[in-house]
Design a protein around this motif. Structure first.
Motif, PDB file in Angstrom:
ATOM      1  N   GLU A   1      -1.153  -4.654   5.723  1.00  0.00           N
ATOM      2  CA  GLU A   1      -1.287  -3.048   5.993  1.00  0.00           C
ATOM      3  C   GLU A   1      -2.764  -2.882   6.045  1.00  0.00           C
ATOM      4  O   GLU A   1      -3.081  -1.811   5.504  1.00  0.00           O
ATOM      5  CB  GLU A   1      -0.715  -2.664   4.759  1.00  0.00           C
ATOM      6  CG  GLU A   1       0.741  -2.939   4.531  1.00  0.00           C
ATOM      7  CD  GLU A   1       1.141  -2.256   3.213  1.00  0.00           C
ATOM      8  OE1 GLU A   1       2.021  -1.091   3.370  1.00  0.00           O
ATOM      9  OE2 GLU A   1       0.988  -2.703   1.959  1.00  0.00           O
ATOM     10  N   SER A   2      -3.512  -3.682   6.659  1.00  0.00           N
ATOM     11  CA  SER A   2      -4.735  -3.509   7.125  1.00  0.00           C
ATOM     12  C   SER A   2      -5.365  -2.316   7.823  1.00  0.00           C
ATOM     13  O   SER A   2      -6.419  -1.872   7.542  1.00  0.00           O
ATOM     14  CB  SER A   2      -5.520  -4.908   7.668  1.00  0.00           C
ATOM     15  OG  SER A   2      -4.892  -4.957   8.868  1.00  0.00           O
ATOM     16  N   ASP A   3      -4.412  -1.569   8.447  1.00  0.00           N
ATOM     17  CA  ASP A   3      -4.593  -0.394   9.094  1.00  0.00           C
ATOM     18  C   ASP A   3      -4.897   0.703   8.141  1.00  0.00           C
ATOM     19  O   ASP A   3      -5.256   1.694   8.620  1.00  0.00           O
ATOM     20  CB  ASP A   3      -3.512  -0.248  10.231  1.00  0.00           C
ATOM     21  CG  ASP A   3      -2.154  -0.035   9.496  1.00  0.00           C
ATOM     22  OD1 ASP A   3      -1.857  -0.856   8.854  1.00  0.00           O
ATOM     23  OD2 ASP A   3      -1.390   1.135   9.831  1.00  0.00           O
ATOM     24  N   MET A   4      -4.340   0.345   6.832  1.00  0.00           N
ATOM     25  CA  MET A   4      -4.563   1.503   5.970  1.00  0.00           C
ATOM     26  C   MET A   4      -5.576   1.266   4.986  1.00  0.00           C
ATOM     27  O   MET A   4      -5.963   2.227   4.305  1.00  0.00           O
ATOM     28  CB  MET A   4      -2.992   1.648   4.972  1.00  0.00           C
ATOM     29  CG  MET A   4      -1.850   1.649   5.805  1.00  0.00           C
ATOM     30  SD  MET A   4      -1.447   3.226   6.309  1.00  0.00           S
ATOM     31  CE  MET A   4      -1.468   4.190   4.704  1.00  0.00           C
TER      32      MET A   4
ATOM     33  N   LYS B   1      -6.909   5.374  -2.109  1.00  0.00           N
ATOM     34  CA  LYS B   1      -7.914   4.473  -1.402  1.00  0.00           C
ATOM     35  C   LYS B   1      -8.886   4.106  -2.246  1.00  0.00           C
ATOM     36  O   LYS B   1      -9.161   2.621  -2.138  1.00  0.00           O
ATOM     37  CB  LYS B   1      -8.462   5.022  -0.263  1.00  0.00           C
ATOM     38  CG  LYS B   1      -7.534   5.405   1.250  1.00  0.00           C
ATOM     39  CD  LYS B   1      -8.222   6.004   2.214  1.00  0.00           C
ATOM     40  CE  LYS B   1      -7.575   6.054   3.456  1.00  0.00           C
ATOM     41  NZ  LYS B   1      -7.096   4.495   3.901  1.00  0.00           N
TER      42      LYS B   1
ATOM     43  N   ARG C   1      -3.212  -7.754   3.964  1.00  0.00           N
ATOM     44  CA  ARG C   1      -3.490  -8.048   5.600  1.00  0.00           C
ATOM     45  C   ARG C   1      -2.501  -7.440   6.448  1.00  0.00           C
ATOM     46  O   ARG C   1      -2.621  -7.220   7.417  1.00  0.00           O
ATOM     47  CB  ARG C   1      -3.832  -9.436   5.766  1.00  0.00           C
ATOM     48  CG  ARG C   1      -5.182 -10.259   5.256  1.00  0.00           C
ATOM     49  CD  ARG C   1      -5.162 -11.491   5.358  1.00  0.00           C
ATOM     50  NE  ARG C   1      -6.334 -12.245   4.927  1.00  0.00           N
ATOM     51  CZ  ARG C   1      -6.738 -13.300   4.566  1.00  0.00           C
ATOM     52  NH1 ARG C   1      -5.868 -14.097   4.474  1.00  0.00           N
ATOM     53  NH2 ARG C   1      -8.080 -13.669   4.399  1.00  0.00           N
TER      54      ARG C   1
ATOM     55  N   TYR D   1       0.906  -1.372   0.042  1.00  0.00           N
ATOM     56  CA  TYR D   1       0.005  -0.181   0.275  1.00  0.00           C
ATOM     57  C   TYR D   1       0.923   1.208  -0.075  1.00  0.00           C
ATOM     58  O   TYR D   1       0.874   2.194  -0.745  1.00  0.00           O
ATOM     59  CB  TYR D   1      -1.016   0.005   1.021  1.00  0.00           C
ATOM     60  CG  TYR D   1      -2.037   1.048   1.194  1.00  0.00           C
ATOM     61  CD1 TYR D   1      -1.482   2.112   1.366  1.00  0.00           C
ATOM     62  CD2 TYR D   1      -3.271   0.684   0.910  1.00  0.00           C
ATOM     63  CE1 TYR D   1      -2.699   3.405   1.470  1.00  0.00           C
ATOM     64  CE2 TYR D   1      -4.504   1.840   0.993  1.00  0.00           C
ATOM     65  CZ  TYR D   1      -3.891   3.198   1.367  1.00  0.00           C
ATOM     66  OH  TYR D   1      -4.938   3.934   1.425  1.00  0.00           O
ATOM     67  N   ARG D   2       2.059   1.087   0.943  1.00  0.00           N
ATOM     68  CA  ARG D   2       2.553   2.485   0.955  1.00  0.00           C
ATOM     69  C   ARG D   2       3.611   2.759  -0.121  1.00  0.00           C
ATOM     70  O   ARG D   2       3.865   3.904  -0.428  1.00  0.00           O
ATOM     71  CB  ARG D   2       3.475   2.243   2.345  1.00  0.00           C
ATOM     72  CG  ARG D   2       2.616   2.485   3.530  1.00  0.00           C
ATOM     73  CD  ARG D   2       3.670   2.038   4.780  1.00  0.00           C
ATOM     74  NE  ARG D   2       2.811   2.158   6.067  1.00  0.00           N
ATOM     75  CZ  ARG D   2       1.911   1.270   6.559  1.00  0.00           C
ATOM     76  NH1 ARG D   2       1.767   0.271   6.043  1.00  0.00           N
ATOM     77  NH2 ARG D   2       1.214   1.578   7.889  1.00  0.00           N
TER      78      ARG D   2
ATOM     79  N   THR E   1      -9.653   0.604   3.807  1.00  0.00           N
ATOM     80  CA  THR E   1     -10.871   1.123   4.022  1.00  0.00           C
ATOM     81  C   THR E   1     -11.660  -0.213   4.664  1.00  0.00           C
ATOM     82  O   THR E   1     -11.434  -1.415   4.417  1.00  0.00           O
ATOM     83  CB  THR E   1     -11.794   1.536   2.748  1.00  0.00           C
ATOM     84  OG1 THR E   1     -11.805   0.411   1.969  1.00  0.00           O
ATOM     85  CG2 THR E   1     -11.189   2.627   1.867  1.00  0.00           C
ATOM     86  N   LYS E   2     -12.887   0.036   5.373  1.00  0.00           N
ATOM     87  CA  LYS E   2     -13.717  -0.955   6.034  1.00  0.00           C
ATOM     88  C   LYS E   2     -14.243  -1.925   4.835  1.00  0.00           C
ATOM     89  O   LYS E   2     -14.186  -2.949   5.093  1.00  0.00           O
ATOM     90  CB  LYS E   2     -14.953  -0.298   6.698  1.00  0.00           C
ATOM     91  CG  LYS E   2     -15.763  -1.113   7.344  1.00  0.00           C
ATOM     92  CD  LYS E   2     -17.132  -0.667   7.912  1.00  0.00           C
ATOM     93  CE  LYS E   2     -18.077  -1.385   8.703  1.00  0.00           C
ATOM     94  NZ  LYS E   2     -19.245  -0.993   9.194  1.00  0.00           N
TER      95      LYS E   2
ATOM     96  N   LYS F   1     -11.012  -4.301   3.929  1.00  0.00           N
ATOM     97  CA  LYS F   1     -11.187  -5.112   5.034  1.00  0.00           C
ATOM     98  C   LYS F   1     -12.295  -6.439   5.012  1.00  0.00           C
ATOM     99  O   LYS F   1     -11.897  -7.638   5.129  1.00  0.00           O
ATOM    100  CB  LYS F   1     -10.984  -4.607   6.375  1.00  0.00           C
ATOM    101  CG  LYS F   1     -10.029  -3.598   6.524  1.00  0.00           C
ATOM    102  CD  LYS F   1     -10.367  -2.740   7.800  1.00  0.00           C
ATOM    103  CE  LYS F   1      -9.062  -1.934   8.120  1.00  0.00           C
ATOM    104  NZ  LYS F   1      -9.217  -1.194   9.516  1.00  0.00           N
TER     105      LYS F   1
END
Length: 208
Positions: free
Chosen positions: A111-114, A45, A109, A18-19, A116-117, A120
């Motif tokens: 980078e799941s903190d990045m 996103k 998974r 992601y990053r 969207t709902k 996830k």
């Protein structure tokens, strides 16, 4: 253009996460501008959300084809699942020993903190859907006496789904496909030797 953008984004997302995904890199590969990518997707996103959705949808279709194929022994389904993983792994690891990321599911998974709902939930749905197909396939195998009726069905399903669900992480941690292949093979050997049912000799031969 939208599909071309998503195709490039898929490759970059698997390789760099992601990053590491940048509109600039996508634009350069496609010979277009970052403004054009923003025009189609708006934000990073939004783009990643669509890429994840498409990837999981395509993967689920492949998993469904393997686990719902007619007249296919359970152990052969497991072997085909392993070969499907190997094919995807080899695409990003042509030398066979690099252990580089090859699955958006496992990569995202991390980078799941990045995410969207919705993204996830899409990733979570893969595990649930795969488990449903495996559960139905095992029930069919037991009904056909390929697997003994006294086999602990829930445990058998949980074990193979854990391997399927973690395939990308397993190969990355091991640095090659060997560890994943060993897990699939060990699963089959234990299953067929302990709960082979009426067709145990045939199943063991396939597993080995």
């Amino acid at each position: 253009m939208r599909d071309r953008i998503k195709n490039v984004a898929t490759e970059l997302l698997i390789n760099y996460g992601y990053r590491g995904l940048r509109f600039k890199d996508i634009a350069e590969q496609l010979g277009t501008t970052r403004a054009n990518i923003h025009y189609h997707f708006g934000t990073k996103k939004n783009l990643i959300e669509e890429v994840i959705e498409d990837y999981v949808e395509g993967t689920v279709a492949e998993v469904k084809a393997i686990w719902t194929a007619e007249n296919l022994p359970y152990v052969e389904r497991v072997r085909r699942m392993m070969e499907f993983n190997r094919e995807r792994y080899s695409r990003f690891n042509p030398a066979g020993k690099d252990g580089r990321p090859w699955s958006i599911i496992s990569r995202m998974r991390l980078e799941s903190d990045m995410l969207t709902k919705k993204s996830k939930e899409t990733l979570r749905s893969f595990s649930e859907t795969a488990e449903g197909y495996v559960n139905a396939a095992l029930a069919e195998a037991i009904a056909k006496s390929e697997i003994s009726a006294d086999a602990p069905a829930r445990d058998i399903v949980v074990q193979i789904v854990a391997i399927i669900d973690s395939a990308g992480s397993i190969t990355s941690d091991a640095g090659s496909f060997d560890r994943l292949e060993h897990l699939y093979t060990a699963y089959l050997r234990v299953l067929t030797h302990a709960y082979g049912g009426e067709k145990a000799p045939h199943l063991v031969a396939v597993a080995e």
